[in-house]
Enzyme design. Structure first.
Site, PDB file in Angstrom:
ATOM      1  N   HIS A 112       0.731  -1.286   0.020  1.00 59.95           N
ATOM      2  CA  HIS A 112       0.067   0.003  -0.059  1.00 59.95           C
ATOM      3  C   HIS A 112       0.723   1.247  -0.155  1.00 59.95           C
ATOM      4  O   HIS A 112       0.141   2.310   0.122  1.00 59.95           O
ATOM      5  CB  HIS A 112      -0.807  -0.108   1.177  1.00 59.95           C
ATOM      6  CG  HIS A 112      -0.151   0.212   2.574  1.00 59.95           C
ATOM      7  ND1 HIS A 112       0.696  -0.754   3.165  1.00 59.95           N
ATOM      8  CD2 HIS A 112      -0.158   1.477   3.457  1.00 59.95           C
ATOM      9  CE1 HIS A 112       1.003  -0.182   4.136  1.00 59.95           C
ATOM     10  NE2 HIS A 112       0.744   1.200   4.292  1.00 59.95           N
TER      11      HIS A 112
HETATM   12  N1  UDP Z   1      -3.410  -5.391   8.875  1.00 61.05           N
HETATM   13  C1  UDP Z   1      -4.553  -5.852   9.132  1.00 61.05           C
HETATM   14  N2  UDP Z   1      -5.175  -6.242   7.941  1.00 61.05           N
HETATM   15  C2  UDP Z   1      -4.996  -6.160   6.818  1.00 61.05           C
HETATM   16  C3  UDP Z   1      -3.617  -5.713   6.485  1.00 61.05           C
HETATM   17  C4  UDP Z   1      -2.925  -5.217   7.587  1.00 61.05           C
HETATM   18  O1  UDP Z   1      -5.176  -5.943  10.269  1.00 61.05           O
HETATM   19  O2  UDP Z   1      -5.513  -6.745   5.867  1.00 61.05           O
HETATM   20  C5  UDP Z   1      -2.613  -4.636  10.037  1.00 61.05           C
HETATM   21  C6  UDP Z   1      -1.378  -5.509  10.313  1.00 61.05           C
HETATM   22  O3  UDP Z   1      -1.307  -6.819  10.824  1.00 61.05           O
HETATM   23  C7  UDP Z   1      -0.556  -4.327  10.908  1.00 61.05           C
HETATM   24  C8  UDP Z   1      -1.155  -3.336  10.597  1.00 61.05           C
HETATM   25  O4  UDP Z   1      -2.316  -3.642   9.854  1.00 61.05           O
HETATM   26  O5  UDP Z   1      -0.677  -4.604  12.380  1.00 61.05           O
HETATM   27  C9  UDP Z   1      -0.185  -2.422   9.511  1.00 61.05           C
HETATM   28  O6  UDP Z   1      -0.682  -1.544   9.105  1.00 61.05           O
HETATM   29  P1  UDP Z   1      -0.375  -0.782   7.666  1.00 61.05           P
HETATM   30  O7  UDP Z   1       0.311  -1.809   6.774  1.00 61.05           O
HETATM   31  O8  UDP Z   1      -1.575  -0.416   6.865  1.00 61.05           O
HETATM   32  O9  UDP Z   1       0.560   0.277   7.976  1.00 61.05           O
HETATM   33  P2  UDP Z   1       2.067   0.548   8.320  1.00 61.05           P
HETATM   34  O10 UDP Z   1       2.521  -0.558   9.381  1.00 61.05           O
HETATM   35  O11 UDP Z   1       2.926   0.364   6.991  1.00 61.05           O
HETATM   36  O12 UDP Z   1       2.232   1.774   8.836  1.00 61.05           O
END
Ligand code: UDP
Length: 360
Positions: free
Chosen positions: A209
């Site tokens: 994403h």
């Molecule tokens: N996550 C979730 N459902 C999904 C994809 C990711 O619950 O379909 C969770 C994942 O387990 C993690 C969090 O979302 O705890 C990560 O968020 P994201 O990847 O959106 O953001 P980033 O960590 O890159 O800031």
């Protein structure tokens, strides 16, 4: 003992996950009340509501309903709305997580009102200023009164930028707490594997994403070319931004990919824990892969979680289709050191330290 009001600002999926570590610890403290403000940055039921219900995060008292705009529009509107909330609530401190526009807006509004600001997951750097999250982190860290860093390298980054030592606490990573708290529950309650007809170890999981991948057609295409080599089905919960861009670019996913809606946290933990490999450009998912002992292929040119690469838990391959294909077809062994990001009790350390600072 003086009673305290802690105001927590969240807005995006990774922040709901992190709040699930801290909110229960705050709730156990005598004379401490937490008020949650949701900016509305992520608003779909499967990107927001499900996390509050599944992880028992207290309902937000304020929902600002600000999302869907550009970075500037969202951040500006959030600063204005958060200032009004802060003036009405008069908190003793504000807690922000990570690196989203909600984090930045809350940091600006809070520091202008001279309310103490605590930044959780401080000190992370990609050293790439074209990444919106990097701007948000740097500014927030320099406005914060206390910085809770998850790793030794995060502490070193902050010191290098001249942040005084007495404001920095290496507390470990709250996401380790969350994985520790919810993995057993996920293994018992999640029916994700049965629902999707998957067997443990016989599929890969992918999340994608980051703007640098989704908004760059050539990179996105190159990633799709690389993953086509996977000898196992790739389960892909698609983030709303990625769905939009794939349609705009008219790109088709390789046949080996199985798309699903964004999942709740318990189903995500279950899918991660039983995957053969995880492919991701998410910060949180890189660490969750490590906590579950699943090898991770990171679809970025660098990572803030450098310890994972040093310890052999994570391969950073960018959008290079040949390197992605090589990771998917090669052996996926991993023998990383345990507890790189603390012992899963970061939230207790944070609350303990914050309350000592507020009640000297
Ligand atoms: N996550 C979730 N459902 C999904 C994809 C990711 O619950 O379909 C969770 C994942 O387990 C993690 C969090 O979302 O705890 C990560 O968020 P994201 O990847 O959106 O953001 P980033 O960590 O890159 O800031």
């Amino acid at each position: 003992m003086r009673s305290l009001k802690i105001l927590t600002v969240v807005g995006a999926r990774p922040q709901f996950v992190k709040a699930a570590a801290l909110s229960p610890v705050l709730a156990r403290q005598d004379g401490v009340a937490e008020v949650i403000v949701h900016t509305g940055q992520h608003f779909d039921a499967n990107m927001s509501d499900i996390f509050f219900s599944e992880m028992a995060i207290p309902e937000p008292r304020h929902n600002l309903g600000i999302g869907g705009g550009t970075h500037g529009q969202n951040t500006g509107r959030m600063i204005e709305a958060l200032e009004a909330v802060l003036l009405a609530e008069v908190p003793d401190a504000v807690v922000v997580y990570g690196d989203t526009d909600s984090t930045l807006a809350a940091a600006v509004a809070t520091s202008k009102l001279a309310v103490p600001l605590a930044h959780i997951e401080a000190g992370l750097r990609s050293f790439r200023r074209t990444m919106p999250e990097e701007i948000n982190r740097v500014v927030t860290d320099h406005l914060a009164d206390v910085l809770y860093a998850p790793s030794v390298s995060a502490v070193a980054n902050l010191k290098r930028e001249g942040i005084p030592q007495d404001r920095i606490v290496n507390c470990g990573d709250v996401m380790h707490d969350v994985v520790r708290l919810f993995t057993t529950i996920a293994m018992q309650r999640s029916a994700a594997l049965d629902r999707l007809g998957l067997l443990p170890g016989e599929y890969n999981l992918m999340t994608l994403h980051r703007k640098e991948n989704t908004d760059d057609r050539a990179r996105l295409e190159s990633i799709l070319d690389g993953i086509a080599a996977s000898p196992r089905p790739i389960v892909f919960p698609v983030h709303p931004r990625t769905t939009k861009r794939l349609a705009e670019f008219g790109l088709k996913l390789p046949r080996i990919v199985r798309t699903i809606e964004p999942q709740g946290y318990l189903d995500t933990l279950r899918l991660e824990a039983s995957a053969h490999q995880i492919l991701t450009d998410s910060g949180g998912v890189q660490k969750e892969a490590y906590f579950h002992g699943v090898p991770c292929v990171t679809l970025r040119d660098e990572t803030e979680w450098v310890e994972l690469v040093e310890s052999g838990a994570n391969m950073v391959v960018g959008a290079d289709s040949a390197r992605i294909a090589a990771c998917l077809t090669g052996s996926a062994l991993m023998n990383a050191k345990p507890n790189i990001y603390g012992d899963g009790r970061a939230a207790e350390r944070i609350v303990d330290d914050l309350l000592k600072r507020l009640r000297p």
